[in-house]
Design a protein around this motif. Structure first.
Motif, mmCIF file in Angstrom:
data_model
loop_
_atom_site.group_PDB
_atom_site.id
_atom_site.type_symbol
_atom_site.label_atom_id
_atom_site.label_comp_id
_atom_site.label_asym_id
_atom_site.label_seq_id
_atom_site.Cartn_x
_atom_site.Cartn_y
_atom_site.Cartn_z
ATOM 1 N N ARG A 102 1.033 -1.047 0.002
ATOM 2 C CA ARG A 102 0.031 0.045 -0.134
ATOM 3 C C ARG A 102 0.667 1.120 -0.197
ATOM 4 O O ARG A 102 0.690 2.448 -0.550
ATOM 5 C CB ARG A 102 -0.891 0.172 1.155
ATOM 6 N N LEU B 3 -20.409 -5.741 1.973
ATOM 7 C CA LEU B 3 -19.502 -6.003 3.113
ATOM 8 C C LEU B 3 -20.449 -5.572 4.221
ATOM 9 O O LEU B 3 -19.992 -5.962 5.323
ATOM 10 C CB LEU B 3 -18.294 -5.077 2.909
ATOM 11 N N ILE B 14 -13.099 -9.301 -1.554
ATOM 12 C CA ILE B 14 -13.557 -8.610 -2.419
ATOM 13 C C ILE B 14 -13.752 -8.835 -3.856
ATOM 14 O O ILE B 14 -12.579 -9.307 -4.557
ATOM 15 C CB ILE B 14 -12.646 -7.072 -2.218
ATOM 16 N N SER B 23 -14.572 3.629 -5.371
ATOM 17 C CA SER B 23 -13.617 2.485 -5.369
ATOM 18 C C SER B 23 -12.264 3.099 -5.541
ATOM 19 O O SER B 23 -11.194 2.309 -5.034
ATOM 20 C CB SER B 23 -14.020 1.805 -6.601
ATOM 21 N N LEU B 26 -10.900 3.401 -2.101
ATOM 22 C CA LEU B 26 -10.858 2.319 -1.259
ATOM 23 C C LEU B 26 -9.766 1.502 -1.875
ATOM 24 O O LEU B 26 -8.917 1.081 -1.035
ATOM 25 C CB LEU B 26 -12.046 1.528 -1.569
ATOM 26 N N CYS B 31 -7.832 -1.829 -0.280
ATOM 27 C CA CYS B 31 -9.068 -2.556 -0.691
ATOM 28 C C CYS B 31 -9.256 -2.964 -2.074
ATOM 29 O O CYS B 31 -9.827 -2.548 -2.940
ATOM 30 C CB CYS B 31 -10.402 -2.121 -0.387
ATOM 31 N N GLU B 35 -8.622 -9.430 -2.582
ATOM 32 C CA GLU B 35 -8.087 -8.983 -1.294
ATOM 33 C C GLU B 35 -9.293 -9.608 -0.146
ATOM 34 O O GLU B 35 -10.262 -9.543 -0.285
ATOM 35 C CB GLU B 35 -7.858 -7.520 -0.954
ATOM 36 N N VAL B 37 -11.015 -9.918 3.353
ATOM 37 C CA VAL B 37 -11.498 -8.768 4.329
ATOM 38 C C VAL B 37 -12.197 -9.457 5.575
ATOM 39 O O VAL B 37 -12.854 -10.306 5.347
ATOM 40 C CB VAL B 37 -12.312 -7.524 4.023
ATOM 41 N N VAL B 53 -7.457 -5.421 6.489
ATOM 42 C CA VAL B 53 -7.564 -5.662 5.058
ATOM 43 C C VAL B 53 -6.126 -5.374 4.706
ATOM 44 O O VAL B 53 -5.415 -4.472 5.292
ATOM 45 C CB VAL B 53 -8.595 -4.742 4.336
ATOM 46 N N ILE B 68 -19.083 -2.512 -1.531
ATOM 47 C CA ILE B 68 -18.186 -3.106 -1.617
ATOM 48 C C ILE B 68 -18.761 -4.762 -1.721
ATOM 49 O O ILE B 68 -19.468 -5.089 -0.845
ATOM 50 C CB ILE B 68 -17.057 -3.359 -0.515
#
Lengths: 715, 71
Positions: A102, B3, B14, B23, B26, B31, B35, B37, B53, B68
């Motif tokens: 990230r 979600l 996801i 989006s 996120l 996210c 992925e 979660v 996440v 989501i």
């Protein structure tokens, strides 16, 4: 001559960027302004290994170059504008090693701007603990930049970073990331040609963000707008495509670099703490308990140092009056400057404690949980969970708090937060509350540890917070939303506070308070002293003549006890009459009709007038006015508190400061907008005089009505 | 499934987003489609929610969680 080099720190929030900044610069930092952008910048200086001086700029934390809030928009503005004198020669990208992918998203965006950079992997100690292993050499090779492992918290790797900074050539070496031209080929090409840049990604960013870029001329803005329309540029869609492409690219980069990504890890400690601190039943209770602890600490811990400072200043004034040659200059120095200075210095302990505790709450990660818990309630009042931070910060000072509202993404949420934050009782109201409460509230203890005075303080704070919420609720219906509000926020793991950070915050804030507020207060004190000492010459001559003839018979004769009492009284009457006829007195008298229904006399009126520049001026003004007026009973110096307690209303013969007057005065100070710095900062943040004007109006009206009701009911 | 329909302790992967603008934000926060979660907890008043996440904890409102799509 060693050349000066500019280095910018860029990174996600919660990566330890500020810790690294503090580590590099120590006490050698200051708050400045970005030219052309009305936002504060944190700048510090440090000497590099080769003797060069580096200017370090701490840019706001962001997850991407596409800003979601006002704060984040600064990052690209500074990186994009080569003419900006904060434009860095070198970027240090700070990444959290425990969450590399990230963090590298921002890194890959920044890299594509072709500014020389290096990557700091921070929190490597945490990563090792989680058995996340990063192959640093491989990563450096794949990115084409130097990668340095650090643990800023533990002070590990600083020397290596400093060496790397002095050895880095100012040429960008990063390898190309993704090819962005596929997203909007023609538009990018045209903008790149217009701006004469070889960098496609730069052109794409400008296409997305041009409205926020102040350095583009109006003509350029228009041309970019036309290019967008011509090619049907869809900002959100292209951003989504770019983000996916970048993550895909990063998966390739990170193959074999990171074995365990840590995506599966659980945070046992944080989890356990969260299950208590954000518990359905205990969460709010603990929050209130912490707030109570903060208040109690501010008042009880500061009592001793404040007492010392107070008696110190009393001693200086007394000593000065005894030993300095009598005259106008000594009086100005002692009753004007020293009295005003004392009024500021005395609050350093409280402000230092308050800022230290707030920075501990933020540093540990608890403040983020408060935001999380409060969001639903705050939303009902037209605010966001993120409004809690400015509002709690407002207990310290509205000015930095209003600026911190920048990280609220939604315009309407942010405006309402800005409009109500100055209602929260800030530290500048403390002196007023302090003085009034010690005057009229008995120092009683319940259960041995809850003091009645502390409870009164808390009541004052509660009243202002309730008022802020109610005003927010009203504004919710008046303001129109421009975009939708959202609340997507990282909850950092709980950590021990970094004491050096806490100490630095405390030091910086106290220094700013003394210097900034101090300048205003000393200036006001001096002007006030002059206004209170001099008046229209004719009136003063009259008074002098009147008392001279009265006093004459006591001169050069041995005084009996009776005589000396009369003599003292005459002196006091003369001082009082002079004050009343001085310029300050005339000013106070002229507003007396308006403030009499609130229970104030013209002396308080003078304090009200000076307080409209800054509330802190209240105690200083009272000190100056009562020092000018006061002739001690036994010739000794009395504390300000006692002087005010002794004040008698000449019309009724009763004390001026009754419970009703004190409460009315506290309410006035609680609600009125008496702070030029806040007015200025609201103007700066909203870029219009409309908002500060509305705020000034509604707050003053609220103050007047509240004080009027309180006094009329209680008198 | 959305979600926002999960209870604390439940997990999902996801698949997609129903809102383009949301989006972007996120995905920038990690996210991504594919992925995993897990909903960790709800705020004391039931909203917002905290999810885990990409190796960290994120909080978002239920209305945001509802864009989501998960499996």
């Amino acid at each position: 001559m060693a050349r000066h080099i500019k280095i910018a720190l860029v990174g996600n929030p919660n990566t330890g960027k500020s810790t690294l900044f503090n580590l590099l610069t120590g006490l050698n930092q200051k708050i400045g302004n970005f030219p052309g952008i009305t936002v504060d910048k944190k700048v510090g200086y440090c000497s590099l290994a080769d003797g060069r001086e580096a200017e370090i700029i701490d840019l706001p934390g962001t997850y991407s170059l596409y800003p979601k809030s006002k704060d984040e928009s600064i990052v690209f503005q500074v990186l994009a504008d080569k003419e900006n004198n904060s434009h860095p020669d070198l970027i240090v990208l700070v990444a959290d090693a425990t969450n590399l992918r990230r963090n590298l998203l921002l890194c890959s965006q920044v890299a594509d701007l072709s500014i020389p950079m290096l990557l700091v992997l921070n929190m490597t100690d945490m990563a090792k603990k989680e058995s996340i292993h990063i192959d640093v050499n491989k990563l450096a090779n794949r990115l084409g930049i130097q990668v340095i492992e650090m643990s800023a918290r533990k002070n590990e790797g600083l020397d290596i970073l400093k060496n790397a900074l002095s050895n880095t050539g100012l040429i960008s070496t990063q390898l190309p990331g993704i090819d962005v031209s596929i997203f909007a080929a023609e538009a990018i090409f045209e903008v790149a040609t217009k701006l004469n840049t070889p960098n496609n990604y730069y052109a794409l960013q400008v296409l997305h963000q041009h409205e926020y870029l102040g350095f583009l001329s109006e003509k350029q803005q228009q041309e970019i707008e036309e290019i967008q329309q011509l090619h049907g540029f869809e900002s959100s869609k292209i951003q989504a495509a770019e983000t996916i492409a970048r993550y895909r690219h990063l998966s390739t980069v990170l193959t074999d670099v990171v074995k365990v990504t840590g995506a599966e890890r659980k945070f046992k400690m944080t989890d356990r703490l969260d299950s208590i601190l954000t518990n359905r039943f205990w969460g709010f209770f603990i929050f209130l308990l912490i707030l109570f602890f903060v208040f109690n600490a501010i008042f009880s811990w500061s009592a001793y140092p404040m007492g010392l400072i107070e008696s110190g200043f009393t001693w200086i004034t007394g000593y000065g009056h005894e030993h300095l040659p009598q005259g106008v200059l000594s009086d100005l120095l002692l009753d004007g400057v020293v009295a005003g200075l004392g009024g500021i210095v005395i609050f350093i302990p409280q402000i230092a404690i308050l800022f230290a505790l707030i920075s501990i709450l933020e540093d540990t990660g608890y403040m983020a949980r408060v935001t999380f818990m409060m969001d639903k309630i705050m939303r009902k009042f037209g605010l966001s969970g993120k409004s809690v931070v400015p509002m709690i910060g407002g207990i310290a000072c509205a000015v930095p708090s209003i600026m911190s509202a920048r990280n609220i993404e939604n315009w309407k949420d942010r405006m309402i937060t800005i409009m109500v934050t100055p209602l929260v009782s800030c530290s500048a109201r403390l002196p007023v509350y302090s003085l009034m409460i010690t005057l009229v509230v008995p120092n009683k203890m319940y259960f041995g540890f809850i003091s009645l005075q502390t409870l009164t303080f808390m009541a004052m704070y509660t009243i202002t917070i309730v008022a802020a919420m109610l005003v927010a609720f009203v504004m919710k219906f008046i303001l129109k939303a421009k975009e939708r509000s959202y609340f997507i926020m990282e909850l950092p793991v709980y950590r021990m506070p970094r004491w050096s950070n806490v100490f630095l915050t405390m030091y910086e804030k106290s220094k700013t308070f003394v210097l900034e507020a101090g300048k205003v207060i000393i200036a006001i004190s001096i002007v006030l002293w002059v206004l209170a000492t001099y008046g229209p010459p004719k009136r003063f001559e009259g008074i002098n003549a009147k008392y001279q003839s009265l006093v004459k018979k006591y001169k050069n004769t041995k005084l009996t006890l009776q005589d000396s009492l009369v003599f003292d009284n005459l002196q006091r009457d003369m001082a009082a009459e002079k004050l009343e006829n001085s310029y300050a007195g005339i000013l106070g008298r002229s507003i007396e009709p308006a403030i009499k229904p609130l229970g104030y006399d013209w002396k308080i009126g003078i304090a009200l007038i000076t307080s409209f520049a800054a509330r802190e001026a209240f105690v200083g003004t009272m000190a100056t006015i009562y020092s000018v007026d006061y002739v001690g009973k036994d010739g000794g110096e009395l504390r300000l508190r006692d002087k005010i307690r002794d004040a008698i209303n000449p019309e009724t013969g009763l004390p001026v400061f009754t419970f009703a007057t004190a409460l009315s005065l506290m309410l006035f100070y609680a609600f009125a907008m008496q702070c030029m710095s806040t007015v200025a900062v609201v103007y700066r943040e909203t870029k219009s005089w409309k908002w500060p004007a509305i705020q000034f109006g509604y707050m003053t009206a609220l103050a007047y009505v509240a004080s009027l009701i309180a006094y009329q009911f209680l008198k | 499934m959305k979600l926002s329909h999960l209870n604390p302790g439940e997990t999902g992967t996801i698949v997609a987003f129903t809102d383009l603008e949301m989006s972007v934000k996120l995905m920038e926060m990690g996210c991504l489609p594919g992925e995993l979660v897990e909903v960790e907890r709800f705020a004391p008043l039931g909203d917002p929610i905290a999810i885990r996440v990409a190796g960290y904890q994120l909080c978002l409102r239920k209305s945001e969680a509802s864009v989501i799509i998960i499996q």
